[in-house]
Design an enzyme around this catalytic site. Structure first.
Site, short mmCIF file in Angstrom:
data_model
loop_
_atom_site.label_atom_id
_atom_site.label_comp_id
_atom_site.label_asym_id
_atom_site.label_seq_id
_atom_site.Cartn_x
_atom_site.Cartn_y
_atom_site.Cartn_z
N HIS A 15 -26.74 -55.46 -21.63
CA HIS A 15 -25.66 -54.55 -21.26
C HIS A 15 -24.37 -55.32 -20.93
O HIS A 15 -24.34 -56.06 -19.96
CB HIS A 15 -26.13 -53.75 -20.04
CG HIS A 15 -25.16 -52.79 -19.49
ND1 HIS A 15 -24.67 -52.88 -18.21
CD2 HIS A 15 -24.57 -51.70 -20.04
CE1 HIS A 15 -23.84 -51.88 -17.99
NE2 HIS A 15 -23.75 -51.15 -19.08
N GLU A 42 -24.91 -55.14 -26.08
CA GLU A 42 -24.09 -53.93 -25.98
C GLU A 42 -22.71 -54.32 -25.49
O GLU A 42 -22.57 -55.25 -24.69
CB GLU A 42 -24.73 -52.95 -24.98
CG GLU A 42 -24.03 -51.62 -24.84
CD GLU A 42 -23.01 -51.51 -23.72
OE1 GLU A 42 -22.29 -50.50 -23.67
OE2 GLU A 42 -22.90 -52.44 -22.88
N ASP A 44 -18.29 -52.70 -25.02
CA ASP A 44 -17.39 -51.55 -24.93
C ASP A 44 -16.07 -51.87 -25.60
O ASP A 44 -15.50 -52.94 -25.34
CB ASP A 44 -17.11 -51.23 -23.46
CG ASP A 44 -18.39 -51.07 -22.66
OD1 ASP A 44 -19.05 -50.04 -22.81
OD2 ASP A 44 -18.73 -52.00 -21.89
N HIS A 57 -14.58 -52.63 -20.53
CA HIS A 57 -15.33 -51.43 -20.16
C HIS A 57 -14.46 -50.39 -19.45
O HIS A 57 -14.44 -49.22 -19.81
CB HIS A 57 -16.51 -51.81 -19.25
CG HIS A 57 -17.24 -50.62 -18.72
ND1 HIS A 57 -16.87 -49.96 -17.57
CD2 HIS A 57 -18.31 -49.94 -19.21
CE1 HIS A 57 -17.67 -48.93 -17.37
NE2 HIS A 57 -18.56 -48.90 -18.35
N GLU A 117 -20.15 -49.54 -28.06
CA GLU A 117 -19.81 -48.29 -27.38
C GLU A 117 -18.31 -48.04 -27.44
O GLU A 117 -17.52 -48.89 -27.03
CB GLU A 117 -20.26 -48.32 -25.91
CG GLU A 117 -19.89 -47.02 -25.22
CD GLU A 117 -20.37 -46.86 -23.80
OE1 GLU A 117 -21.12 -47.72 -23.29
OE2 GLU A 117 -19.99 -45.85 -23.19
O1 G3P Z 1 -25.09 -46.35 -23.89
C1 G3P Z 1 -25.10 -46.38 -22.52
C2 G3P Z 1 -24.51 -47.63 -21.98
O2 G3P Z 1 -23.68 -48.27 -22.90
C3 G3P Z 1 -23.81 -47.32 -20.74
O3 G3P Z 1 -22.93 -48.33 -20.49
O4 G3P Z 1 -21.96 -49.25 -18.55
O5 G3P Z 1 -20.54 -48.25 -20.30
O6 G3P Z 1 -21.87 -46.81 -18.81
P1 G3P Z 1 -21.75 -48.15 -19.47
CA CA Z 2 -21.22 -49.57 -22.21
#
Ligand code: G3P
Ligand code: CA
Length: 245
Positions: A15, A42, A44, A57, A117
């Site tokens: 994450h 993962e 953002d 993020h 994301e």
């Molecule tokens: O797909 C869910 C995950 O990416 C959540 O990440 O930390 O952006 O809420 P976050």
């Molecule tokens: Ca995320």
């Protein structure tokens, strides 16, 4: 479009990278994720004032840089002049928030698979997905290296289904839905993410599992809990610790 399942063929998705030991979403976090043995990362992505794509993020710069204000109020050049490492630890002073191109290069170089994301600004969903699509087309070996797009925004996911239909999509939710299969059909996505909150009881996990829809749980840093969730049918777990299991 036919996808092969499971989309995520591993227990752990790191994450925001190895965000337990490096500043999230930086290239240092990508390299550390690979070093720690994870297969999936993962991250953002969001738009800047000049409609470029930066890996941050939060909506604002306050938490993860030495500046403040919204990401959307600054150009990519202004953001990349900031320190995105010192907030985490002095050892990472000078680390910057990468743009999507350099982030993808690093992920590919490190041999990782990607959950990308999209962090939308309401009103700019189409601009975000269109720009992401251009960069993915140019950089990502779609079909050769696994990737999926995720987001809390149904609108973004619908645009993605139209613009980059060959990339699987995941709706990020908080609570486990009552009718998972109907929900993914309605949005046109292939996977569901939920959060590890008390509302999501074993019975709710049972509904998800029996629906046959691939799902993952965010964000879990306790290995025992991660095992329980996998046993309840989660295909993968998002964790700040790439070596959790
Ligand atoms: O797909 C869910 C995950 O990416 C959540 O990440 O930390 O952006 O809420 P976050
Ligand atoms: Ca995320």
């Amino acid at each position: 479009m036919k996808f092969s399942y499971p989309i995520v063929n591993a227990d752990i998705v790191a994450h925001r990278g190895a965000s337990n030991v490096t500043p999230e979403n930086t290239l240092a976090s990508v390299r550390k994720t690979a070093e720690m043995g994870a297969k999936w990362i993962e991250t953002d992505v969001r738009l800047t004032a000049d409609l470029k794509l930066v890996m941050i993020h939060d909506e604002t710069l306050d938490r993860t840089t030495n500046s403040s204000g919204t990401v959307l109020s600054k150009t990519l050049g202004e953001i990349q002049a900031l320190d995105a490492g010192s907030w985490f630890h002095q050892d990472f002073a000078g680390e910057i928030a990468p743009d999507l191109e350099e982030y993808l290069d690093c992920v590919i170089e490190c041999g990782l698979n990607l959950q990308l994301e999209v962090k939308e600004v309401p009103g700019l969903e189409r601009e975000l997905v269109e720009r992401v699509a251009v960069v993915l087309r140019e950089k990502w070996p779609t079909g050769k290296r696994p990737i999926y797009l995720s987001g809390f925004s149904e609108r973004c996911l619908r645009y993605a289904a139209e613009i980059i239909p060959d990339i699987p999509r995941c709706i990020a939710l908080v609570a486990a839905p009552q009718y998972p299969a109907a929900l993914v059909k309605e949005i046109g996505c292939q996977m569901i993410h939920i959060q590890d909150i008390p509302y999501n009881t074993p019975a709710r996990f049972g509904l998800l599992k029996s629906s046959g829809v691939e799902f993952a749980v965010a964000t879990v840093d306790d290995p025992k809990r991660a095992r329980e969730l996998l046993d309840m049918g989660a295909q993968s777990i998002l964790s700040d610790n790439p070596a959790l299991l």
